[in-house]
Design a protein around this motif. Structure first.
Motif, mmCIF file in Angstrom:
data_model
loop_
_atom_site.group_PDB
_atom_site.id
_atom_site.type_symbol
_atom_site.label_atom_id
_atom_site.label_comp_id
_atom_site.label_asym_id
_atom_site.label_seq_id
_atom_site.Cartn_x
_atom_site.Cartn_y
_atom_site.Cartn_z
ATOM 1 N N ALA A 1 0.841 -1.197 0.000
ATOM 2 C CA ALA A 1 0.000 0.000 0.000
ATOM 3 C C ALA A 1 0.876 1.246 0.000
ATOM 4 O O ALA A 1 1.904 1.304 0.680
ATOM 5 N N GLY B 1 -0.200 7.639 -0.148
ATOM 6 C CA GLY B 1 -1.420 8.365 -0.473
ATOM 7 C C GLY B 1 -2.681 7.575 -0.180
ATOM 8 O O GLY B 1 -3.659 8.115 0.346
ATOM 9 N N GLU B 2 -2.673 6.283 -0.489
ATOM 10 C CA GLU B 2 -3.896 5.516 -0.273
ATOM 11 C C GLU B 2 -4.144 5.203 1.194
ATOM 12 O O GLU B 2 -5.303 5.130 1.628
ATOM 13 N N THR B 3 -3.087 5.027 1.992
ATOM 14 C CA THR B 3 -3.324 4.826 3.423
ATOM 15 C C THR B 3 -3.936 6.085 4.035
ATOM 16 O O THR B 3 -4.834 5.999 4.895
ATOM 17 N N PHE C 1 -5.778 8.289 2.357
ATOM 18 C CA PHE C 1 -7.141 8.390 1.828
ATOM 19 C C PHE C 1 -8.093 7.501 2.618
ATOM 20 O O PHE C 1 -9.179 7.943 3.032
ATOM 21 N N LEU D 1 -6.942 13.832 -1.382
ATOM 22 C CA LEU D 1 -6.432 12.489 -1.114
ATOM 23 C C LEU D 1 -6.992 11.484 -2.114
ATOM 24 O O LEU D 1 -6.293 10.530 -2.500
ATOM 25 N N ALA D 2 -8.242 11.682 -2.550
ATOM 26 C CA ALA D 2 -8.824 10.796 -3.560
ATOM 27 C C ALA D 2 -8.059 10.904 -4.866
ATOM 28 O O ALA D 2 -7.797 9.896 -5.546
ATOM 29 N N TRP E 1 -4.793 9.113 -4.498
ATOM 30 C CA TRP E 1 -4.999 7.665 -4.533
ATOM 31 C C TRP E 1 -5.216 7.178 -5.962
ATOM 32 O O TRP E 1 -4.620 6.180 -6.387
ATOM 33 N N ASP F 1 -2.177 6.963 -8.104
ATOM 34 C CA ASP F 1 -1.247 5.893 -7.730
ATOM 35 C C ASP F 1 -2.027 4.644 -7.333
ATOM 36 O O ASP F 1 -1.693 3.958 -6.374
ATOM 37 N N PHE F 2 -3.095 4.358 -8.076
ATOM 38 C CA PHE F 2 -3.971 3.233 -7.731
ATOM 39 C C PHE F 2 -3.210 1.920 -7.862
ATOM 40 O O PHE F 2 -2.486 1.688 -8.842
ATOM 41 N N LEU G 1 -6.454 -1.622 5.059
ATOM 42 C CA LEU G 1 -6.739 -0.224 4.735
ATOM 43 C C LEU G 1 -8.068 0.216 5.340
ATOM 44 O O LEU G 1 -8.196 1.341 5.847
#
Length: 299
Positions: free
Chosen positions: A35, A38-40, A42, A194-195, A198, A201-202, A213
Motif C-alpha cells: 500500500a 497516499g492511499e493509506t 485516503f 487524497l482521492a 490515490w 497511484d492506484f 486499509l
C-alpha cells in the motif's frame, strides 16, 4: 468537575492513544503489503468520516458543522494534510517506537512557536524544558549515526512540528467552533485531494490488504472521536499526559508484529522528551490557574 468525569476523560484518552497506536501498526502492515502513502491516508479519512458523522448525530452536535469560518477550517485542513503526510511517512520509514518517540517533540515545538509566532511570554523554566527536549531529540536521531535513518528522523520531526502548528490553529479555531465541527471539516476537506492522490497511484491488492486499509480508517476514526470526547470530561492538562502511553503501545506492537524493539538511544532520549513535555504541560496548567485566579469575577 467530579472525579468520575475526570476518570472518564482519562480513560477515553488512554483508549484513543491505544487506538491510534493500533492504526499506526495497521499503516505499517499495509505498507509492507504494497500500500502506498497516499492511499493509506485516503482510507484513513474515508473510514473516519462516517464515524464522525454518526458521533455528531448521536451527541446532537450535527448542527455545529455549520460555520462562518470556512477559511479557518480550510487552513487547518491544509496543515492537517501536511502533518498526516509526515506522520504516516515517519511510520513508513521508522520502527514504530522511534516514529512515536519523535512525535513527543511536539510540545517543544509548540513552546517555540508560542514564543515566536504568538509572542507568548516564555520564562526560563520553559526554555530549560525546551533545551532538555532538544537533547532528547539529538540522542534519538543521532545526527551522523546509523541507528535511526536520517530521512526518517527528519520526517518524524517534521510530523512533530506540524502537530505543534495544528495545536495552535485548533486553539484559535476552538474559540468559536466546536471540536466535532473541526473534526468533520478536516475529514471532509481532505478527502478530495487524497482521492486524487490515490487514483493517480492506484494499486491492486489482495483481500487482506484491503481489510488493513479499511481498518486504518475505522480504527483511526474511532481514535479521533475518543480524543475529542475525552476533552468533554476532563481538562487538557489532565488528559494530555496520557498521550505518552503511546510509547508503550508502539514498543509492544513493534515487538509483536515486526520483531522490532527500540534502540538503546531511544530508551535514553525518549524519557528526556517525555519529561520536557510533561514539565511544559505542568507549567501551562499552573500559569492558566494563576491567570484565572487573578481575573476579577464577572458581575
Amino acid at each position: 468537575m467530579s472525579s468520575d468525569r475526570i476518570l472518564t476523560g482519562i480513560g477515553l484518552r488512554l483508549l484513543a492513544v491505544a487506538l491510534l497506536a493500533t492504526m499506526a501498526a495497521l499503516v505499517k502492515l499495509a505498507e509492507a503489503r504494497g500500500a502506498g502513502l497516499g492511499e493509506t491516508m485516503f482510507f484513513r479519512q474515508l473510514g473516519a468520516l462516517p464515524i464522525v458523522l454518526a458521533w455528531l448525530t448521536v451527541t446532537g452536535d450535527l448542527k455545529s458543522v455549520r460555520t462562518r469560518r470556512f477559511s479557518a477550517h480550510l487552513g487547518r485542513a491544509v496543515a492537517g494534510l501536511m502533518g498526516m503526510t509526515a506522520t504516516f511517512g515517519a511510520i513508513h520509514l521508522l520502527p514504530l517506537a522511534e516514529a512515536t518517540s519523535l512525535q513527543f517533540a511536539a510540545p517543544v515545538f509548540a513552546t517555540l512557536l508560542g514564543a515566536l509566532w504568538l509572542r507568548e511570554p516564555t520564562g526560563v523554566h520553559r526554555w530549560g524544558a525546551v533545551l532538555t527536549g532538544f537533547a532528547g531529540i539529538v540522542i534519538i536521531a543521532q545526527p551522523g549515526g546509523h541507528a535511526v535513518p536520517l530521512a526518517g528522523a527528519a520526517v518524524g520531526l517534521a510530523a512533530a512540528f506540524m502537530i505543534a502548528v495544528i495545536s495552535i490553529l485548533l486553539r484559535q479555531i476552538g474559540r468559536t467552533e466546536r471540536a466535532g465541527a473541526t473534526v468533520f471539516w478536516f475529514s471532509a476537506l481532505s478527502l478530495p485531494p487524497l482521492a486524487i492522490a490515490w487514483l493517480l497511484d492506484f494499486r491492486a491488492h489482495d483481500a487482506a490488504t484491503w481489510a488493513l486499509l479499511a481498518g486504518v480508517g475505522a480504527v483511526g476514526g474511532a481514535g479521533q472521536i475518543a480524543l475529542t470526547a475525552a476533552l468533554r470530561h476532563a481538562p487538557v492538562s489532565v488528559v494530555v499526559p496520557m498521550d505518552y502511553s503511546a510509547l508503550i503501545w508502539a514498543t509492544l506492537l513493534g515487538w509483536l508484529l515486526f520483531e522490532q524493539l527500540p534502540g538503546d538511544t531511544t530508551w535514553i532520549g525518549a524519557p528526556l522528551l517525555i519529561g520536557s513535555g510533561l514539565y511544559i504541560a505542568m507549567r501551562e496548567h499552573r500559569l492558566h490557574k494563576a491567570d484565572s485566579a487573578a481575573k476579577p469575577p464577572i458581575p
